[in-house]
Design a protein around this motif. Structure first.
Motif, PDB file in Angstrom:
ATOM      1  N   VAL A  80       0.844  -1.188   0.000  1.00 26.93           N
ATOM      2  CA  VAL A  80       0.000   0.000   0.000  1.00 26.93           C
ATOM      3  C   VAL A  80       0.884   1.244   0.000  1.00 26.93           C
ATOM      4  O   VAL A  80       1.833   1.344   0.781  1.00 26.93           O
ATOM      5  CB  VAL A  80      -0.928   0.028   1.233  1.00 26.93           C
ATOM      6  N   LEU A  81       0.561   2.198  -0.878  1.00 29.64           N
ATOM      7  CA  LEU A  81       1.232   3.486  -0.912  1.00 29.64           C
ATOM      8  C   LEU A  81       0.242   4.557  -0.470  1.00 29.64           C
ATOM      9  O   LEU A  81      -0.840   4.690  -1.050  1.00 29.64           O
ATOM     10  CB  LEU A  81       1.737   3.805  -2.323  1.00 29.64           C
ATOM     11  N   VAL A  82       0.606   5.306   0.566  1.00 25.32           N
ATOM     12  CA  VAL A  82      -0.195   6.447   1.027  1.00 25.32           C
ATOM     13  C   VAL A  82       0.548   7.703   0.616  1.00 25.32           C
ATOM     14  O   VAL A  82       1.646   7.974   1.095  1.00 25.32           O
ATOM     15  CB  VAL A  82      -0.417   6.413   2.551  1.00 25.32           C
ATOM     16  N   ARG A  83      -0.052   8.456  -0.282  1.00 26.35           N
ATOM     17  CA  ARG A  83       0.602   9.667  -0.814  1.00 26.35           C
ATOM     18  C   ARG A  83      -0.036  10.896  -0.176  1.00 26.35           C
ATOM     19  O   ARG A  83      -1.163  11.246  -0.464  1.00 26.35           O
ATOM     20  CB  ARG A  83       0.452   9.710  -2.334  1.00 26.35           C
ATOM     21  N   GLY A  84       0.720  11.531   0.716  1.00 29.23           N
ATOM     22  CA  GLY A  84       0.212  12.679   1.450  1.00 29.23           C
ATOM     23  C   GLY A  84      -0.290  12.244   2.811  1.00 29.23           C
ATOM     24  O   GLY A  84      -1.307  11.573   2.918  1.00 29.23           O
ATOM     25  N   VAL A  85       0.466  12.596   3.866  1.00 21.51           N
ATOM     26  CA  VAL A  85       0.111  12.112   5.205  1.00 21.51           C
ATOM     27  C   VAL A  85      -0.349  13.283   6.064  1.00 21.51           C
ATOM     28  O   VAL A  85       0.384  13.794   6.912  1.00 21.51           O
ATOM     29  CB  VAL A  85       1.291  11.347   5.860  1.00 21.51           C
ATOM     30  N   PHE A  90       2.726  -1.505  -6.375  1.00 18.78           N
ATOM     31  CA  PHE A  90       1.784  -1.417  -5.268  1.00 18.78           C
ATOM     32  C   PHE A  90       0.438  -2.004  -5.683  1.00 18.78           C
ATOM     33  O   PHE A  90       0.029  -1.908  -6.842  1.00 18.78           O
ATOM     34  CB  PHE A  90       1.585   0.041  -4.838  1.00 18.78           C
ATOM     35  N   ASP A  91      -0.236  -2.595  -4.701  1.00 21.89           N
ATOM     36  CA  ASP A  91      -1.583  -3.116  -4.932  1.00 21.89           C
ATOM     37  C   ASP A  91      -2.633  -2.022  -4.743  1.00 21.89           C
ATOM     38  O   ASP A  91      -3.676  -2.036  -5.388  1.00 21.89           O
ATOM     39  CB  ASP A  91      -1.878  -4.269  -3.973  1.00 21.89           C
ATOM     40  N   LEU A  92      -2.344  -1.095  -3.831  1.00 23.00           N
ATOM     41  CA  LEU A  92      -3.274  -0.007  -3.542  1.00 23.00           C
ATOM     42  C   LEU A  92      -2.504   1.301  -3.414  1.00 23.00           C
ATOM     43  O   LEU A  92      -1.431   1.340  -2.802  1.00 23.00           O
ATOM     44  CB  LEU A  92      -4.042  -0.257  -2.234  1.00 23.00           C
ATOM     45  N   LEU A  93      -3.073   2.350  -3.973  1.00 19.41           N
ATOM     46  CA  LEU A  93      -2.535   3.701  -3.827  1.00 19.41           C
ATOM     47  C   LEU A  93      -3.648   4.580  -3.289  1.00 19.41           C
ATOM     48  O   LEU A  93      -4.704   4.707  -3.917  1.00 19.41           O
ATOM     49  CB  LEU A  93      -2.046   4.237  -5.173  1.00 19.41           C
ATOM     50  N   LEU A  94      -3.430   5.163  -2.108  1.00 17.88           N
ATOM     51  CA  LEU A  94      -4.371   6.147  -1.571  1.00 17.88           C
ATOM     52  C   LEU A  94      -3.754   7.522  -1.748  1.00 17.88           C
ATOM     53  O   LEU A  94      -2.723   7.828  -1.145  1.00 17.88           O
ATOM     54  CB  LEU A  94      -4.685   5.887  -0.098  1.00 17.88           C
ATOM     55  N   ASP A  95      -4.375   8.340  -2.584  1.00 18.17           N
ATOM     56  CA  ASP A  95      -3.858   9.673  -2.886  1.00 18.17           C
ATOM     57  C   ASP A  95      -4.695  10.719  -2.166  1.00 18.17           C
ATOM     58  O   ASP A  95      -5.922  10.757  -2.321  1.00 18.17           O
ATOM     59  CB  ASP A  95      -3.891   9.926  -4.396  1.00 18.17           C
ATOM     60  N   GLY A 149      -0.772  15.544  -9.792  1.00 21.52           N
ATOM     61  CA  GLY A 149       0.539  14.942  -9.956  1.00 21.52           C
ATOM     62  C   GLY A 149       0.595  13.468  -9.631  1.00 21.52           C
ATOM     63  O   GLY A 149       1.663  12.920  -9.333  1.00 21.52           O
ATOM     64  N   TRP A 150      -0.554  12.774  -9.707  1.00 20.17           N
ATOM     65  CA  TRP A 150      -0.584  11.374  -9.296  1.00 20.17           C
ATOM     66  C   TRP A 150      -0.266  10.397 -10.423  1.00 20.17           C
ATOM     67  O   TRP A 150      -0.077   9.209 -10.194  1.00 20.17           O
ATOM     68  CB  TRP A 150      -1.940  11.009  -8.688  1.00 20.17           C
ATOM     69  N   GLU A 151      -0.199  10.878 -11.660  1.00 16.94           N
ATOM     70  CA  GLU A 151      -0.019   9.973 -12.791  1.00 16.94           C
ATOM     71  C   GLU A 151       1.225   9.086 -12.684  1.00 16.94           C
ATOM     72  O   GLU A 151       1.140   7.866 -12.908  1.00 16.94           O
ATOM     73  CB  GLU A 151       0.002  10.770 -14.106  1.00 16.94           C
ATOM     74  N   PRO A 152       2.422   9.620 -12.355  1.00 14.13           N
ATOM     75  CA  PRO A 152       3.601   8.747 -12.255  1.00 14.13           C
ATOM     76  C   PRO A 152       3.469   7.682 -11.174  1.00 14.13           C
ATOM     77  O   PRO A 152       4.020   6.583 -11.304  1.00 14.13           O
ATOM     78  CB  PRO A 152       4.748   9.718 -11.944  1.00 14.13           C
ATOM     79  N   PHE A 153       2.754   8.010 -10.117  1.00 10.57           N
ATOM     80  CA  PHE A 153       2.577   7.036  -9.039  1.00 10.57           C
ATOM     81  C   PHE A 153       1.562   5.970  -9.436  1.00 10.57           C
ATOM     82  O   PHE A 153       1.710   4.798  -9.079  1.00 10.57           O
ATOM     83  CB  PHE A 153       2.133   7.764  -7.763  1.00 10.57           C
ATOM     84  N   ARG A 154       0.540   6.370 -10.178  1.00 12.03           N
ATOM     85  CA  ARG A 154      -0.437   5.390 -10.648  1.00 12.03           C
ATOM     86  C   ARG A 154       0.226   4.341 -11.543  1.00 12.03           C
ATOM     87  O   ARG A 154      -0.179   3.178 -11.557  1.00 12.03           O
ATOM     88  CB  ARG A 154      -1.550   6.119 -11.408  1.00 12.03           C
ATOM     89  N   GLU A 155       1.251   4.750 -12.287  1.00 10.34           N
ATOM     90  CA  GLU A 155       1.954   3.814 -13.154  1.00 10.34           C
ATOM     91  C   GLU A 155       2.641   2.701 -12.367  1.00 10.34           C
ATOM     92  O   GLU A 155       2.991   1.661 -12.920  1.00 10.34           O
ATOM     93  CB  GLU A 155       2.989   4.557 -14.003  1.00 10.34           C
ATOM     94  N   GLN A 156       2.844   2.913 -11.072  1.00  8.82           N
ATOM     95  CA  GLN A 156       3.501   1.903 -10.230  1.00  8.82           C
ATOM     96  C   GLN A 156       2.518   0.893  -9.662  1.00  8.82           C
ATOM     97  O   GLN A 156       2.918  -0.005  -8.916  1.00  8.82           O
ATOM     98  CB  GLN A 156       4.262   2.584  -9.090  1.00  8.82           C
ATOM     99  N   LEU A 157       1.238   1.024 -10.010  1.00 13.16           N
ATOM    100  CA  LEU A 157       0.269   0.032  -9.554  1.00 13.16           C
ATOM    101  C   LEU A 157       0.461  -1.288 -10.292  1.00 13.16           C
ATOM    102  O   LEU A 157       0.795  -1.314 -11.477  1.00 13.16           O
ATOM    103  CB  LEU A 157      -1.157   0.529  -9.794  1.00 13.16           C
ATOM    104  N   ALA A 158       0.230  -2.365  -9.577  1.00 14.44           N
ATOM    105  CA  ALA A 158       0.204  -3.678 -10.211  1.00 14.44           C
ATOM    106  C   ALA A 158      -0.924  -3.703 -11.242  1.00 14.44           C
ATOM    107  O   ALA A 158      -1.854  -2.885 -11.182  1.00 14.44           O
ATOM    108  CB  ALA A 158      -0.019  -4.763  -9.154  1.00 14.44           C
ATOM    109  N   PRO A 159      -0.867  -4.617 -12.225  1.00 14.55           N
ATOM    110  CA  PRO A 159      -1.891  -4.638 -13.288  1.00 14.55           C
ATOM    111  C   PRO A 159      -3.319  -4.656 -12.769  1.00 14.55           C
ATOM    112  O   PRO A 159      -4.218  -4.075 -13.389  1.00 14.55           O
ATOM    113  CB  PRO A 159      -1.548  -5.917 -14.056  1.00 14.55           C
ATOM    114  N   ASP A 160      -3.549  -5.307 -11.641  1.00 15.13           N
ATOM    115  CA  ASP A 160      -4.892  -5.321 -11.079  1.00 15.13           C
ATOM    116  C   ASP A 160      -4.997  -4.398  -9.866  1.00 15.13           C
ATOM    117  O   ASP A 160      -5.915  -4.518  -9.058  1.00 15.13           O
ATOM    118  CB  ASP A 160      -5.292  -6.743 -10.688  1.00 15.13           C
ATOM    119  N   GLY A 161      -4.046  -3.467  -9.758  1.00 11.17           N
ATOM    120  CA  GLY A 161      -4.044  -2.553  -8.628  1.00 11.17           C
ATOM    121  C   GLY A 161      -5.127  -1.499  -8.735  1.00 11.17           C
ATOM    122  O   GLY A 161      -5.784  -1.335  -9.764  1.00 11.17           O
ATOM    123  N   ARG A 162      -5.291  -0.774  -7.666  1.00 11.62           N
ATOM    124  CA  ARG A 162      -6.364   0.223  -7.615  1.00 11.62           C
ATOM    125  C   ARG A 162      -5.878   1.475  -6.903  1.00 11.62           C
ATOM    126  O   ARG A 162      -5.183   1.405  -5.899  1.00 11.62           O
ATOM    127  CB  ARG A 162      -7.582  -0.353  -6.893  1.00 11.62           C
TER     128      ARG A 162
END
Length: 288
Positions: A148-153, A205-210, A215-228
């Motif tokens: 899990v990636l949490v972007r912005g804490v 990553f399996d999950l990205l919480l933004d 500016g989230w596009e580069p981080f979304r690219e790091q999702l696994a194929p079935d990531g969300r």
């Protein structure tokens, strides 16, 4: 009674304390005497005018402010039998009017608050905690072993990190350099400054919480194929275009994005209460 309101979009100087009639609960509602509320990122965006697409309704000024509700039941509307006067409850205001002495809530949108914890501290959790739970658990299907990636804490990010840890996930957090030490204390596996984090070096990553909204596009690219990807805000500078990209992603292709914005009902609040009572989630407060 007193209610905090703002006269126009702008800084804190637009706020004032108004004297307004005490509300009365209708059928299926409860009247809550507030113990405390919080000031979180959503409140700041609303008052400053950054999210006019959301605050334009209801129209006109002055507008109320505040979403976190923690207090005791002062009166019951007809048909409410599962709560009693004097119960300590919490919830999320549907009218953004929680900065007030008294707040009316639908009874199915409040739940018994955790026992044995200062209500003032609890006021940091309803919005942030239920948003994290709805995103990661309801919509993200979080489970043990997921990355899990949490972007912005900020307020949501601090609870999301704790929720992900409680569900056994491996957590990476991107935050301000000023908050790195505090986020490490929450127990995140990897804590990086957003100033120098290279998305391409973070792994999959399996999950990205933004929680940033841009500016989230580069981080979304790091999702696994079935990531969300789950996001709690659109880009304030370009809200319609941002929402359009989010909606398009929910229909086409993999690595889909879900906008997390629904107001919680009692089942999510009960989930939050259980996490707090077992010590898996604690309030993180800047100041009182």
């Amino acid at each position: 009674m007193r209610r905090l309101m703002y006269r126009s979009y702008g800084g804190p100087e637009t706020l004032f304390v108004a004297e307004v009639p005490e509300p009365e609960p209708g059928k299926g509602q409860v009247l809550i005497r507030q113990a405390a509320t919080s000031v979180n990122g959503g409140d700041l965006q609303a008052r400053s005018g950054q999210v006019r697409f959301r605050t334009a309704v209801p129209r006109g000024f002055p507008k109320g402010i505040g979403q976190d509700v923690v207090g005791t039941v002062a009166a019951l509307g007809t048909g409410v039998e599962d709560l009693a006067v004097g119960d300590l409850v919490w919830g999320v205001s549907t009218g953004s009017d929680a900065a007030a002495d008294l707040v009316v809530m639908d009874s199915d949108r409040v739940a018994h608050a955790p026992a044995g914890i200062d209500p003032v501290r609890l006021a940091a959790l309803p919005v942030a905690g239920t948003t994290s739970l709805a995103a990661l658990v309801r919509n993200g299907g979080i489970s043990a072993g997921r990355r899990v990636l949490v972007r912005g804490v900020g307020s949501v990010g601090t609870t999301a990190v704790q929720v992900a840890i409680a569900y056994g996930s491996e957590v990476t957090a991107l935050c301000s350099p000023l908050t790195i030490d505090g986020v490490k204390e929450l127990g995140a596996d990897h804590v990086l400054s957003y100033l120098d984090a290279d998305p391409s070096r973070l792994g999959r990553f399996d999950l990205l919480l933004d929680t940033v909204g841009r500016g989230w596009e580069p981080f979304r690219e790091q999702l696994a194929p079935d990531g969300r990807m789950l996001t709690i805000t659109a880009d304030p500078a370009h809200p319609m275009a941002s929402l359009g990209r989010i909606l398009a992603s929910s229909v086409h292709g993999s690595r889909r994005i879900r906008f997390q914005g629904e107001l919680p009902k009692r089942d999510v609040l009960d989930m939050l209460t259980r996490l707090v009572e077992r010590g898996a989630l604690t309030p993180v407060i800047d100041s009182i």
